[in-house]
Design a protein around this motif. Structure first.
Motif, PDB file in Angstrom:
ATOM      1  N   TYR A  13      -0.160   0.742  -3.339  1.00 31.93           N
ATOM      2  CA  TYR A  13       1.110   1.225  -2.924  1.00 31.93           C
ATOM      3  C   TYR A  13       1.995   0.898  -3.595  1.00 31.93           C
ATOM      4  O   TYR A  13       2.411  -0.137  -3.934  1.00 31.93           O
ATOM      5  CB  TYR A  13       1.097   1.019  -1.268  1.00 31.93           C
ATOM      6  N   TYR A  32       6.630   1.903  -3.930  1.00 32.28           N
ATOM      7  CA  TYR A  32       7.859   2.741  -3.523  1.00 32.28           C
ATOM      8  C   TYR A  32       9.014   2.446  -4.144  1.00 32.28           C
ATOM      9  O   TYR A  32       9.242   1.477  -5.052  1.00 32.28           O
ATOM     10  CB  TYR A  32       8.043   1.981  -1.956  1.00 32.28           C
ATOM     11  N   TYR A  81       7.360   7.438  -2.327  1.00 29.45           N
ATOM     12  CA  TYR A  81       6.229   6.529  -2.537  1.00 29.45           C
ATOM     13  C   TYR A  81       4.791   6.826  -2.907  1.00 29.45           C
ATOM     14  O   TYR A  81       4.837   8.202  -3.258  1.00 29.45           O
ATOM     15  CB  TYR A  81       6.308   5.801  -1.129  1.00 29.45           C
ATOM     16  N   VAL A 115       0.324   6.224  -2.758  1.00 33.99           N
ATOM     17  CA  VAL A 115      -0.523   5.477  -2.213  1.00 33.99           C
ATOM     18  C   VAL A 115      -1.646   5.328  -3.307  1.00 33.99           C
ATOM     19  O   VAL A 115      -2.759   4.442  -3.027  1.00 33.99           O
ATOM     20  CB  VAL A 115      -1.135   6.054  -1.115  1.00 33.99           C
ATOM     21  N   ARG A 161      -1.612  -0.628   3.067  1.00 36.12           N
ATOM     22  CA  ARG A 161      -0.622  -0.630   4.189  1.00 36.12           C
ATOM     23  C   ARG A 161      -0.695  -1.531   5.271  1.00 36.12           C
ATOM     24  O   ARG A 161       0.197  -2.155   5.654  1.00 36.12           O
ATOM     25  CB  ARG A 161      -0.579   0.913   4.859  1.00 36.12           C
ATOM     26  N   GLU A 162      -1.906  -1.662   5.793  1.00 33.61           N
ATOM     27  CA  GLU A 162      -2.360  -2.185   7.127  1.00 33.61           C
ATOM     28  C   GLU A 162      -2.018  -4.030   6.930  1.00 33.61           C
ATOM     29  O   GLU A 162      -2.736  -4.509   6.011  1.00 33.61           O
ATOM     30  CB  GLU A 162      -3.906  -2.353   7.267  1.00 33.61           C
ATOM     31  N   SER A 163      -1.005  -4.365   7.299  1.00 27.19           N
ATOM     32  CA  SER A 163      -0.513  -5.781   7.861  1.00 27.19           C
ATOM     33  C   SER A 163      -0.075  -6.261   6.436  1.00 27.19           C
ATOM     34  O   SER A 163       0.199  -7.403   6.407  1.00 27.19           O
ATOM     35  CB  SER A 163      -1.724  -6.468   8.115  1.00 27.19           C
ATOM     36  N   GLU A 164       0.080  -5.537   5.565  1.00 27.14           N
ATOM     37  CA  GLU A 164       0.537  -6.376   4.126  1.00 27.14           C
ATOM     38  C   GLU A 164       2.132  -5.963   4.012  1.00 27.14           C
ATOM     39  O   GLU A 164       2.637  -4.690   3.948  1.00 27.14           O
ATOM     40  CB  GLU A 164      -0.006  -5.508   3.025  1.00 27.14           C
ATOM     41  N   GLU A 165       2.950  -7.100   3.693  1.00 34.14           N
ATOM     42  CA  GLU A 165       4.208  -6.831   3.551  1.00 34.14           C
ATOM     43  C   GLU A 165       4.371  -6.230   2.141  1.00 34.14           C
ATOM     44  O   GLU A 165       3.534  -6.244   1.183  1.00 34.14           O
ATOM     45  CB  GLU A 165       5.032  -7.967   3.356  1.00 34.14           C
ATOM     46  N   GLN A 166       5.562  -5.401   1.673  1.00 35.36           N
ATOM     47  CA  GLN A 166       5.802  -4.925   0.311  1.00 35.36           C
ATOM     48  C   GLN A 166       6.593  -6.220  -0.529  1.00 35.36           C
ATOM     49  O   GLN A 166       7.394  -6.912   0.166  1.00 35.36           O
ATOM     50  CB  GLN A 166       6.658  -3.849   0.546  1.00 35.36           C
ATOM     51  N   PHE A 177       8.960  -6.932  -3.632  1.00 35.39           N
ATOM     52  CA  PHE A 177      10.239  -6.224  -4.292  1.00 35.39           C
ATOM     53  C   PHE A 177      10.356  -6.616  -5.658  1.00 35.39           C
ATOM     54  O   PHE A 177      10.183  -7.637  -5.908  1.00 35.39           O
ATOM     55  CB  PHE A 177      11.424  -6.127  -3.332  1.00 35.39           C
ATOM     56  N   TYR A 181      12.803  -9.521   6.391  1.00 35.23           N
ATOM     57  CA  TYR A 181      13.241 -10.036   4.958  1.00 35.23           C
ATOM     58  C   TYR A 181      14.652 -10.597   4.769  1.00 35.23           C
ATOM     59  O   TYR A 181      15.342 -10.386   5.685  1.00 35.23           O
ATOM     60  CB  TYR A 181      13.266  -8.617   4.140  1.00 35.23           C
ATOM     61  N   LEU A 240       2.477  -8.057  13.847  1.00 38.91           N
ATOM     62  CA  LEU A 240       1.548  -6.949  13.781  1.00 38.91           C
ATOM     63  C   LEU A 240       0.993  -6.541  15.143  1.00 38.91           C
ATOM     64  O   LEU A 240       0.322  -5.417  15.076  1.00 38.91           O
ATOM     65  CB  LEU A 240       0.216  -7.248  13.146  1.00 38.91           C
TER      66      LEU A 240
END
Lengths: 113, 110
Positions: free
Chosen positions: A31, A33, A48, A50, A97-102, A104, B35, B50
């Protein structure tokens, strides 16, 4: 790992010019963005993706285009720059997506005059 | 449309004091992120929450999530100058899209 990298760091454009903001990640994230951050505000999602070949609009897509031909790269194209596009642009990525932070990138500060 | 509201937007506090930043959101979600952003810098992930009742702590910061109340809190214990930054909460709307709050600009004074 370099993480998420963005180029350029700074850019000044004249009204009506076009440019591409580059974003690359070396974490094999699916993913990716693009956000913009106006002064004193939170981030707003522009586009974004995927996965390679798949992109979708975010909250503020007008005036921008994206492509995702590889997993690593996600360039943002500005056509016919306008003063309203003066902002700081952040690229981010996440594994899924599930439970993962982005994660930057460092940002690109763009001024349109 | 999902709305995410933080308060306060500006917070000036003394070193050694405790305080809480609030993040309210308008529609159902069970994924919330905090953040940190230093001036002129990028965003750094602090916490990923979560599920309802999730609580996470790192140093002087503790975050919690109440999905029924649509509320997350970021509690600061015995603040130090190094915690001065802008803190954002972000809610996972759907389809991998985050909606960010406006941010809370925290200044910790000696």
């Amino acid at each position: 790992n370099a993480g998420v990298t963005q180029t350029p760091k700074f850019r000044i454009l004249k009204i009506g010019q076009s440019m591409t903001l580059q974003c690359a990640q070396d974490m094999n994230h699916n993913y990716m963005y693009w956000y913009r951050q106006d002064p004193g505000m939170g981030l707003k999602l522009i586009y974004y993706s995927v996965g390679a070949g798949i992109t979708d609009k975010g909250e503020v897509p007008n005036g921008y285009n994206v492509s995702r031909s590889t997993t690593e790269d996600f360039p943002l194209r500005l056509e016919l720059a306008a003063p309203s596009q003066t902002s700081v642009y952040f690229c981010a990525s996440s594994y899924y997506r599930e439970s993962e932070e982005q994660y930057f990138g460092p940002g690109t500060r763009l001024t349109v005059t | 449309e999902l709305k995410v509201e933080q308060n306060p937007l500006f917070l000036s506090m003394q070193e050694g004091k405790n305080y809480t930043i609030y993040c309210n959101y308008s529609t159902t979600s069970d994924r919330l992120y905090w953040y940190r952003q230093d001036p002129g810098k990028s965003l750094e992930s602090l916490f990923v929450l979560l599920s309802n009742g999730a609580v996470k702590q790192e140093g002087r910061l503790m975050a919690s999530l109440d999905t029924k109340a649509r509320l997350s809190t970021l509690h600061i214990t015995a603040a130090v100058h190094d915690l001065s930054a802008t803190y954002f909460c972000a809610v996972d709307k759907s389809g991998s899209r985050l909606t960010f709050g406006e941010g809370t600009q925290l200044t910790v004074n000696p």
